[in-house]
Design a protein around this motif. Structure first.
Motif, PDB file in Angstrom:
ATOM      1  N   HIS A  82       1.029  -1.376  -0.170  1.00 28.15           N
ATOM      2  CA  HIS A  82      -0.032   0.009   0.079  1.00 28.15           C
ATOM      3  C   HIS A  82       0.751   1.099  -0.192  1.00 28.15           C
ATOM      4  CE1 HIS A  82      -3.482  -2.604   0.589  1.00 28.15           C
ATOM      5  NE2 HIS A  82      -4.096  -1.631   0.568  1.00 28.15           N
ATOM      6  N   LEU A  83       2.006   1.271   0.750  1.00 26.93           N
ATOM      7  CA  LEU A  83       2.824   2.543   0.711  1.00 26.93           C
ATOM      8  C   LEU A  83       3.446   2.678  -0.641  1.00 26.93           C
ATOM      9  CD1 LEU A  83       5.090   2.138   3.759  1.00 26.93           C
ATOM     10  CD2 LEU A  83       3.513   3.856   3.122  1.00 26.93           C
ATOM     11  N   GLU A  84       3.760   1.529  -1.312  1.00 28.56           N
ATOM     12  CA  GLU A  84       4.131   1.882  -2.566  1.00 28.56           C
ATOM     13  C   GLU A  84       3.003   2.402  -3.547  1.00 28.56           C
ATOM     14  OE1 GLU A  84       6.224  -1.719  -4.598  1.00 28.56           O
ATOM     15  OE2 GLU A  84       5.831  -0.555  -6.498  1.00 28.56           O
ATOM     16  N   HIS A  85       2.054   1.819  -3.259  1.00 26.17           N
ATOM     17  CA  HIS A  85       0.864   2.269  -4.207  1.00 26.17           C
ATOM     18  C   HIS A  85       0.466   3.746  -4.179  1.00 26.17           C
ATOM     19  CE1 HIS A  85      -3.151   1.579  -6.043  1.00 26.17           C
ATOM     20  NE2 HIS A  85      -3.617   2.557  -5.250  1.00 26.17           N
ATOM     21  N   ILE A  86       0.577   4.308  -2.865  1.00 32.96           N
ATOM     22  CA  ILE A  86       0.314   5.601  -2.770  1.00 32.96           C
ATOM     23  C   ILE A  86       1.631   6.504  -3.320  1.00 32.96           C
ATOM     24  CG2 ILE A  86      -1.461   5.735  -0.848  1.00 32.96           C
ATOM     25  CD1 ILE A  86       0.883   6.349   1.063  1.00 32.96           C
ATOM     26  N   ASP A  87       2.727   5.970  -3.340  1.00 32.75           N
ATOM     27  CA  ASP A  87       3.891   6.609  -3.941  1.00 32.75           C
ATOM     28  C   ASP A  87       4.062   6.002  -5.439  1.00 32.75           C
ATOM     29  OD1 ASP A  87       5.885   8.354  -4.010  1.00 32.75           O
ATOM     30  OD2 ASP A  87       7.365   6.716  -3.449  1.00 32.75           O
ATOM     31  N   ALA A  88       2.980   5.652  -5.992  1.00 34.18           N
ATOM     32  CA  ALA A  88       3.168   4.854  -7.404  1.00 34.18           C
ATOM     33  C   ALA A  88       4.011   5.752  -8.532  1.00 34.18           C
ATOM     34  CB  ALA A  88       1.825   4.427  -7.929  1.00 34.18           C
ATOM     35  N   GLN A  89       3.801   6.996  -8.203  1.00 35.79           N
ATOM     36  CA  GLN A  89       4.688   7.710  -9.213  1.00 35.79           C
ATOM     37  C   GLN A  89       6.178   7.994  -8.817  1.00 35.79           C
ATOM     38  OE1 GLN A  89       1.430   9.091  -8.420  1.00 35.79           O
ATOM     39  NE2 GLN A  89       0.870   8.027 -10.222  1.00 35.79           N
ATOM     40  N   GLY A  90       6.512   7.429  -7.633  1.00 37.12           N
ATOM     41  CA  GLY A  90       7.906   7.611  -7.201  1.00 37.12           C
ATOM     42  C   GLY A  90       8.913   6.324  -7.333  1.00 37.12           C
ATOM     43  N   TYR A  91       9.746   6.028  -6.657  1.00 40.51           N
ATOM     44  CA  TYR A  91      10.698   5.125  -6.621  1.00 40.51           C
ATOM     45  C   TYR A  91      10.851   4.271  -5.382  1.00 40.51           C
ATOM     46  CZ  TYR A  91      12.372   8.526 -10.365  1.00 40.51           C
ATOM     47  OH  TYR A  91      12.283   9.275 -11.342  1.00 40.51           O
ATOM     48  N   THR A  92      11.628   3.160  -5.628  1.00 42.98           N
ATOM     49  CA  THR A  92      12.110   2.451  -4.346  1.00 42.98           C
ATOM     50  C   THR A  92      13.425   2.080  -4.536  1.00 42.98           C
ATOM     51  OG1 THR A  92       9.763   1.224  -4.022  1.00 42.98           O
ATOM     52  CG2 THR A  92      11.798   0.072  -3.384  1.00 42.98           C
ATOM     53  N   GLY A  93      14.277   2.295  -3.494  1.00 45.44           N
ATOM     54  CA  GLY A  93      15.711   1.782  -3.274  1.00 45.44           C
ATOM     55  C   GLY A  93      16.097   1.790  -2.083  1.00 45.44           C
ATOM     56  N   ASN A  94      17.526   1.457  -1.984  1.00 37.49           N
ATOM     57  CA  ASN A  94      18.178   1.470  -0.594  1.00 37.49           C
ATOM     58  C   ASN A  94      17.986   2.703  -0.152  1.00 37.49           C
ATOM     59  OD1 ASN A  94      20.864   1.727   1.126  1.00 37.49           O
ATOM     60  ND2 ASN A  94      20.687  -0.586   0.642  1.00 37.49           N
ATOM     61  N   PHE A  95      17.841   2.697   1.365  1.00 36.00           N
ATOM     62  CA  PHE A  95      17.521   3.743   2.230  1.00 36.00           C
ATOM     63  C   PHE A  95      18.623   4.867   1.862  1.00 36.00           C
ATOM     64  CE2 PHE A  95      19.603   5.611   6.313  1.00 36.00           C
ATOM     65  CZ  PHE A  95      18.568   6.600   6.390  1.00 36.00           C
ATOM     66  N   ALA A  96      20.042   4.578   1.610  1.00 40.39           N
ATOM     67  CA  ALA A  96      20.994   5.439   1.495  1.00 40.39           C
ATOM     68  C   ALA A  96      20.885   5.981  -0.009  1.00 40.39           C
ATOM     69  CB  ALA A  96      22.319   4.712   1.293  1.00 40.39           C
ATOM     70  N   ASP A  97      20.498   5.394  -0.858  1.00 42.58           N
ATOM     71  CA  ASP A  97      20.403   5.924  -2.180  1.00 42.58           C
ATOM     72  C   ASP A  97      18.910   6.752  -2.355  1.00 42.58           C
ATOM     73  OD1 ASP A  97      22.466   4.579  -3.596  1.00 42.58           O
ATOM     74  OD2 ASP A  97      21.449   2.780  -2.915  1.00 42.58           O
ATOM     75  N   VAL A  98      17.957   6.487  -1.840  1.00 41.81           N
ATOM     76  CA  VAL A  98      16.895   7.338  -1.708  1.00 41.81           C
ATOM     77  C   VAL A  98      16.971   8.621  -0.752  1.00 41.81           C
ATOM     78  CG1 VAL A  98      14.393   7.579  -0.968  1.00 41.81           C
ATOM     79  CG2 VAL A  98      15.189   5.464  -2.020  1.00 41.81           C
ATOM     80  N   MET A  99      17.862   8.629   0.309  1.00 38.97           N
ATOM     81  CA  MET A  99      18.031   9.987   0.850  1.00 38.97           C
ATOM     82  C   MET A  99      18.972  10.613  -0.006  1.00 38.97           C
ATOM     83  SD  MET A  99      16.192   9.809   3.104  1.00 38.97           S
ATOM     84  CE  MET A  99      16.658  11.307   3.937  1.00 38.97           C
ATOM     85  N   GLN A 100      20.037  10.193  -0.651  1.00 37.95           N
ATOM     86  CA  GLN A 100      20.737  10.874  -1.541  1.00 37.95           C
ATOM     87  C   GLN A 100      20.190  11.605  -2.648  1.00 37.95           C
ATOM     88  OE1 GLN A 100      25.231   9.353  -1.833  1.00 37.95           O
ATOM     89  NE2 GLN A 100      24.171   7.736  -1.180  1.00 37.95           N
ATOM     90  N   PHE A 101      19.255  10.778  -3.327  1.00 40.06           N
ATOM     91  CA  PHE A 101      18.349  11.213  -4.179  1.00 40.06           C
ATOM     92  C   PHE A 101      17.757  12.554  -3.734  1.00 40.06           C
ATOM     93  CE2 PHE A 101      14.048  11.534  -6.381  1.00 40.06           C
ATOM     94  CZ  PHE A 101      14.621  11.617  -7.809  1.00 40.06           C
ATOM     95  N   MET A 102      16.838  12.482  -2.535  1.00 40.89           N
ATOM     96  CA  MET A 102      16.118  13.486  -1.789  1.00 40.89           C
ATOM     97  C   MET A 102      16.936  14.792  -1.344  1.00 40.89           C
ATOM     98  SD  MET A 102      12.889  13.237  -2.023  1.00 40.89           S
ATOM     99  CE  MET A 102      11.815  12.013  -2.749  1.00 40.89           C
ATOM    100  N   GLU A 103      18.286  14.613  -1.322  1.00 43.04           N
ATOM    101  CA  GLU A 103      19.127  15.561  -0.817  1.00 43.04           C
ATOM    102  C   GLU A 103      19.189  16.596  -2.132  1.00 43.04           C
ATOM    103  OE1 GLU A 103      22.918  14.197   0.367  1.00 43.04           O
ATOM    104  OE2 GLU A 103      23.306  16.224   1.144  1.00 43.04           O
ATOM    105  N   SER A 104      18.912  16.373  -3.128  1.00 44.16           N
ATOM    106  CA  SER A 104      18.995  17.479  -4.428  1.00 44.16           C
ATOM    107  C   SER A 104      17.780  18.060  -4.360  1.00 44.16           C
ATOM    108  CB  SER A 104      19.038  16.586  -5.633  1.00 44.16           C
ATOM    109  OG  SER A 104      18.437  17.247  -6.522  1.00 44.16           O
ATOM    110  N   ASP A 105      17.781  19.588  -4.203  1.00 48.77           N
ATOM    111  CA  ASP A 105      16.507  20.443  -4.248  1.00 48.77           C
ATOM    112  C   ASP A 105      15.974  20.213  -5.655  1.00 48.77           C
ATOM    113  OD1 ASP A 105      17.509  21.495  -2.072  1.00 48.77           O
ATOM    114  OD2 ASP A 105      18.624  23.309  -2.945  1.00 48.77           O
ATOM    115  N   GLU A 106      16.627  19.959  -6.520  1.00 43.24           N
ATOM    116  CA  GLU A 106      15.640  19.663  -7.985  1.00 43.24           C
ATOM    117  C   GLU A 106      15.050  18.334  -7.892  1.00 43.24           C
ATOM    118  OE1 GLU A 106      18.371  19.466 -11.381  1.00 43.24           O
ATOM    119  OE2 GLU A 106      16.835  19.414 -12.583  1.00 43.24           O
TER     120      GLU A 106
END
Ligand code: SF4
Ligand code: SF4
Length: 227
Positions: free
Chosen positions: A155-179
């Motif tokens: 269900h969590l993935e479902h509500i974020d269906a337009q987003g991505y899944t990944g390793n905690f470290a990779d998702v956090m590094q992705f989110m660090e970018s303002d863009e």
């Protein structure tokens, strides 16, 4: 659905899950962190939630730690859980996943405690055991909890269906970018970056026949979330 609504649903799902799992007799306690490994995965929605928390609490230094300590052999998922469920339902072979159980501790773990505890990824939250994993060498998890965990993750993935899944470290590094954060908030993510995989809606829930009746009250709680 806008991002604030998704974050509200995420917080309510966490509340429902914590009440559910709180009814079990578990060995999990503060400073027990054998399960805090470099192999945790999560969605971009959770990454955004954690980033907001770090910004509010003035703890942005954790992002630097994550970038510095991200383990080179951390688990990088090939497919999301909904994609996996979909492939299994179609009798298709899922891609082989490579998980190194010795990849080391989670990059943010400090003195056996999680500095992100209130907003930790669901993959951490749902890791519970009836016996101390340090003594047994594995998590002793009630099969029904495993099923409920899958349903929450799906269900969590479902509500974020337009987003991505990944390793905690990779998702956090992705989110660090303002863009990246701005594009994510606007629902305008582009091609999936290396190391992350595309999310998708739920097509089939992974509920074994023996749990289909018992899980109904939990499913009803998830489905009755209104924002
Ligand atoms: S899952 Fe295992 S290692 Fe993690 S907190 Fe619970 S008992 Fe400790
Ligand atoms: S984010 Fe927190 S709970 Fe999750 S693995 Fe890292 S230290 Fe443990």
């Amino acid at each position: 659905m806008d991002l604030n609504a998704k974050l509200t649903i995420l917080e309510r799902m966490v509340g429902i899950y914590d009440r559910f799992v709180g009814e079990f007799d578990l060995a999990c306690e503060k400073y027990c962190a054998h399960c805090c490994t470099a192999n945790v995965t999560m969605t971009t929605l959770e990454g955004y939630w954690i980033f907001n928390h770090l910004e509010k609490t003035g703890e942005m230094h954790h992002l630097e730690t994550i970038a510095q300590k991200a383990h080179p052999d951390r688990f990088l998922p090939q497919v999301s859980i909904n994609r996996l469920a979909d492939l299994c339902a179609r009798d298709s072979e899922p891609p082989e996943e490579h998980l190194d159980p010795d990849a080391g501790p989670c990059p943010v773990l400090v003195n056996h405690a999680c500095p992100l505890y209130p907003v930790r990824p669901f993959g951490c939250r749902c890791m519970v055991s009836a016996k101390n994993c340090g003594e047994t060498g594995f998590a002793d998890m009630d099969p029904f909890i495993l099923t409920v965990n899958d349903v929450f993750l799906q269900h969590l993935e479902h509500i974020d269906a337009q987003g991505y899944t990944g390793n905690f470290a990779d998702v956090m590094q992705f989110m660090e970018s303002d863009e990246n954060r701005q594009n994510y908030a606007a629902g305008q993510l582009g091609a999936v970056p290396d190391g992350l995989v595309a999310n998708q809606p739920v097509f089939v829930l992974m509920i074994p026949p023996e749990h289909r009746e018992r899980i109904q009250p939990v499913l009803m709680q998830i489905r009755s979330i209104q924002v």
